[in-house]
Structure formats: C-alpha cells, structure tokens
Write a protein that holds these residues in place. Structure first.
Motif, PDB file in Angstrom:
ATOM      1  N   ARG A  14     -24.414   7.832  -9.250  1.00 36.85           N
ATOM      2  CA  ARG A  14     -23.960   8.625 -10.373  1.00 36.85           C
ATOM      3  C   ARG A  14     -24.035   7.761 -11.626  1.00 36.85           C
ATOM      4  O   ARG A  14     -24.136   6.524 -11.548  1.00 36.85           O
ATOM      5  CB  ARG A  14     -22.539   9.132 -10.128  1.00 36.85           C
ATOM      6  CG  ARG A  14     -22.441  10.028  -8.889  1.00 36.85           C
ATOM      7  CD  ARG A  14     -21.043  10.537  -8.667  1.00 36.85           C
ATOM      8  NE  ARG A  14     -20.664  11.560  -9.634  1.00 36.85           N
ATOM      9  CZ  ARG A  14     -21.043  12.838  -9.580  1.00 36.85           C
ATOM     10  NH1 ARG A  14     -21.860  13.248  -8.619  1.00 36.85           N
ATOM     11  NH2 ARG A  14     -20.637  13.702 -10.487  1.00 36.85           N
ATOM     12  N   LEU A  15     -23.995   8.380 -12.790  1.00 39.71           N
ATOM     13  CA  LEU A  15     -24.077   7.618 -14.034  1.00 39.71           C
ATOM     14  C   LEU A  15     -22.961   6.588 -14.125  1.00 39.71           C
ATOM     15  O   LEU A  15     -23.175   5.457 -14.582  1.00 39.71           O
ATOM     16  CB  LEU A  15     -24.020   8.568 -15.232  1.00 39.71           C
ATOM     17  CG  LEU A  15     -25.201   9.527 -15.395  1.00 39.71           C
ATOM     18  CD1 LEU A  15     -24.973  10.437 -16.604  1.00 39.71           C
ATOM     19  CD2 LEU A  15     -26.523   8.775 -15.531  1.00 39.71           C
ATOM     20  N   VAL A  16     -21.774   6.959 -13.688  1.00 43.30           N
ATOM     21  CA  VAL A  16     -20.656   6.019 -13.766  1.00 43.30           C
ATOM     22  C   VAL A  16     -20.877   4.821 -12.847  1.00 43.30           C
ATOM     23  O   VAL A  16     -20.420   3.705 -13.135  1.00 43.30           O
ATOM     24  CB  VAL A  16     -19.318   6.739 -13.470  1.00 43.30           C
ATOM     25  CG1 VAL A  16     -19.197   7.102 -11.988  1.00 43.30           C
ATOM     26  CG2 VAL A  16     -18.136   5.897 -13.925  1.00 43.30           C
TER      27      VAL A  16
ATOM     28  N   TYR B 247     -15.087   7.003 -18.334  1.00 42.37           N
ATOM     29  CA  TYR B 247     -15.014   5.601 -17.903  1.00 42.37           C
ATOM     30  C   TYR B 247     -15.100   4.658 -19.106  1.00 42.37           C
ATOM     31  O   TYR B 247     -14.296   3.718 -19.239  1.00 42.37           O
ATOM     32  CB  TYR B 247     -16.148   5.304 -16.924  1.00 42.37           C
ATOM     33  CG  TYR B 247     -16.328   3.840 -16.601  1.00 42.37           C
ATOM     34  CD1 TYR B 247     -15.497   3.203 -15.678  1.00 42.37           C
ATOM     35  CD2 TYR B 247     -17.327   3.094 -17.220  1.00 42.37           C
ATOM     36  CE1 TYR B 247     -15.657   1.853 -15.391  1.00 42.37           C
ATOM     37  CE2 TYR B 247     -17.496   1.748 -16.935  1.00 42.37           C
ATOM     38  CZ  TYR B 247     -16.656   1.136 -16.014  1.00 42.37           C
ATOM     39  OH  TYR B 247     -16.817  -0.206 -15.745  1.00 42.37           O
TER      40      TYR B 247
ATOM     41  N   GLU C 240     -17.896  12.000 -16.613  1.00 47.58           N
ATOM     42  CA  GLU C 240     -17.398  10.840 -15.869  1.00 47.58           C
ATOM     43  C   GLU C 240     -17.748   9.536 -16.572  1.00 47.58           C
ATOM     44  O   GLU C 240     -16.911   8.636 -16.690  1.00 47.58           O
ATOM     45  CB  GLU C 240     -18.006  10.821 -14.461  1.00 47.58           C
ATOM     46  CG  GLU C 240     -17.500  11.892 -13.518  1.00 47.58           C
ATOM     47  CD  GLU C 240     -18.234  11.862 -12.196  1.00 47.58           C
ATOM     48  OE1 GLU C 240     -17.878  12.660 -11.309  1.00 47.58           O
ATOM     49  OE2 GLU C 240     -19.177  11.051 -12.028  1.00 47.58           O
ATOM     50  N   LEU C 241     -18.998   9.427 -17.023  1.00 42.94           N
ATOM     51  CA  LEU C 241     -19.442   8.208 -17.705  1.00 42.94           C
ATOM     52  C   LEU C 241     -18.671   8.000 -18.995  1.00 42.94           C
ATOM     53  O   LEU C 241     -18.163   6.900 -19.268  1.00 42.94           O
ATOM     54  CB  LEU C 241     -20.943   8.290 -17.995  1.00 42.94           C
ATOM     55  CG  LEU C 241     -21.531   7.174 -18.854  1.00 42.94           C
ATOM     56  CD1 LEU C 241     -21.357   5.813 -18.191  1.00 42.94           C
ATOM     57  CD2 LEU C 241     -23.009   7.447 -19.146  1.00 42.94           C
TER      58      LEU C 241
ATOM     59  N   GLN D 276     -21.425  14.538 -14.769  1.00 42.46           N
ATOM     60  CA  GLN D 276     -21.705  13.100 -14.704  1.00 42.46           C
ATOM     61  C   GLN D 276     -21.595  12.443 -16.079  1.00 42.46           C
ATOM     62  O   GLN D 276     -21.135  11.302 -16.191  1.00 42.46           O
ATOM     63  CB  GLN D 276     -23.080  12.858 -14.087  1.00 42.46           C
ATOM     64  CG  GLN D 276     -23.124  13.122 -12.595  1.00 42.46           C
ATOM     65  CD  GLN D 276     -24.206  12.345 -11.890  1.00 42.46           C
ATOM     66  OE1 GLN D 276     -24.508  11.204 -12.236  1.00 42.46           O
ATOM     67  NE2 GLN D 276     -24.792  12.957 -10.882  1.00 42.46           N
TER      68      GLN D 276
ATOM     69  N   ALA E 180     -22.817   2.317 -14.809  1.00 47.60           N
ATOM     70  CA  ALA E 180     -21.984   1.595 -15.774  1.00 47.60           C
ATOM     71  C   ALA E 180     -21.138   0.532 -15.102  1.00 47.60           C
ATOM     72  O   ALA E 180     -20.820  -0.491 -15.715  1.00 47.60           O
ATOM     73  CB  ALA E 180     -21.102   2.571 -16.533  1.00 47.60           C
TER      74      ALA E 180
ATOM     75  N   VAL F 164     -30.258   7.974 -21.177  1.00 44.97           N
ATOM     76  CA  VAL F 164     -29.778   8.634 -19.962  1.00 44.97           C
ATOM     77  C   VAL F 164     -30.731   9.772 -19.593  1.00 44.97           C
ATOM     78  O   VAL F 164     -30.880  10.732 -20.347  1.00 44.97           O
ATOM     79  CB  VAL F 164     -28.346   9.181 -20.161  1.00 44.97           C
ATOM     80  CG1 VAL F 164     -27.841   9.826 -18.887  1.00 44.97           C
ATOM     81  CG2 VAL F 164     -27.407   8.062 -20.613  1.00 44.97           C
TER      82      VAL F 164
END
Length: 207
Positions: free
Chosen positions: A53-55, A113, A109-110, A106, A58, A78
């Motif tokens: 996932r994108l997070v 975060y 979420e990113l 997503q 990171a 992205v």
C-alpha cells in the motif's frame, strides 16, 4: 540513474547529495515497481512485497530516512493503485470504469500517516501523478498523433474521477488532523499544455 557514486542505498545517496547542493525541495518516484528499477543500486526493496500500500512505501526505511532530511518540500510521484500494478494491462494506467475508491483510501492512509508523523514539523508533501497527458493518451498515442482520440469521453470522465478520488483522500486526512503543522497537497501534472493550441485534447483543457 545509470550509475552510483557510493555504496549507500541509491535513493538515499541521491537525496543526501541534493541536500548538500543546497536544494530545499526533493522529488521522488513513489511506485513499488518504479523504485525497484529507478532506485535499484545498493538497495533491497524486498520488504515491500508484491502489492504494498502507499503507506507501506512511506514506512520503508529508505523513504523514512529521506523524509528525515531537512527539506522544506517533498514531491511524490504517486501512480494509480487500482488496479494493482501486476494486474494492469500493458499500456494501461487506469481502469476507466473504476470508482477509484481504493485510490482514495490509500491516498487518505498515506496523507494521514504523513500528517501524524510530521505533525510538529513545518514541511509540505505534494502527491502528484506522472505526466498526465501521456497517461490520458495511454496506449492510443499513435492515434492521437493522427488526430484520432478513441474513447475520449470515457478517458476524460475516468481521469476526472481519479483526480477527484485522490483529492478526496487528502481532504479526509486533513479533516482528521486539523492541528498538524505538516501540509499534504494533491497536484495534477500536465505535460503537453501547448497541444491544446492545436485543438488536441489535454489534461488541462479537457479534464
């Protein structure tokens, strides 16, 4: 990159060199397939797995260390997450029939975060697409050059939904983190602006 200068992980080597040159902004690829190639030297990306996932990107140590450098702004390219990269047909960037809920979630979420991790730091993260007009043309670039624009309305509507979903994800994260000093922005990159002078559809003129 085609060469490296140190034994450091390539992403970090580049980030540190750019910082030492005095730049205050850093732009990075942010796609699991892209980074394995673009940032391959002296690097181990296996911890990401097949469909991170994108997070997860990171949180990877390379990005975590890069984000710790004292830049004012980080720009992250992205890519679409729905459908996942391994399932995406060659030459296709978007599932034009999608509602892009997974992209929205997503991105949320990113952004959440980043807003939480850097809540006490005056720093900006810009989440943007890769060159939007090439993405819009997708696998019909030859037709575009001939003045034919297959599925134009479908493409325009799909890209509008995708951009809106990503913006919604950022907005939701901001609402949940109103006191963060960190800023997360969503941007749309256009790369063939002048084509619209010749009545060629572009991200800027049509989406």
């Amino acid at each position: 990159g085609k060469y490296h200068l140190t034994a450091e992980p390539f992403l970090l080597e580049g980030a540190e060199l750019i910082h030492r040159l005095g730049y205050r902004r850093l732009k990075l690829w942010f796609d699991p397939n892209k980074v394995r190639v673009a940032y391959g030297f002296n690097s181990d990306w296996s911890a990401l797995g097949d469909q991170p996932r994108l997070v997860d990107m990171a949180r990877h140590p390379y990005y975590d260390q890069a984000f710790a450098l004292p830049f004012d702004t980080f720009v992250l390219e992205v890519y679409p997450v729905d459908p996942p990269v391994p399932e995406r047909p060659e030459g296709k960037y978007l599932d034009l029939a999608s509602d892009f809920w997974e992209d929205e979630e997503q991105v949320r979420e990113l952004a959440d975060y980043l807003l939480k991790k850097f809540k006490d730091r005056d720093v900006t993260f810009i989440l943007q697409n890769w060159e939007g007009d090439w993405m819009l043309r997708d696998n019909a670039r030859q037709e575009w050059l001939s003045g034919e624009y297959p599925d134009l309305e479908k493409r325009v509507a799909g890209f509008a939904r995708w951009f809106e979903a990503r913006q919604n994800g950022v907005n939701r994260a901001r609402q949940d983190n109103p006191d963060s000093k960190c800023r997360v922005l969503h941007a749309v990159e256009a790369n063939r602006l002048l084509d619209s002078w010749h009545e060629v559809p572009t991200i800027a003129s049509h989406v």
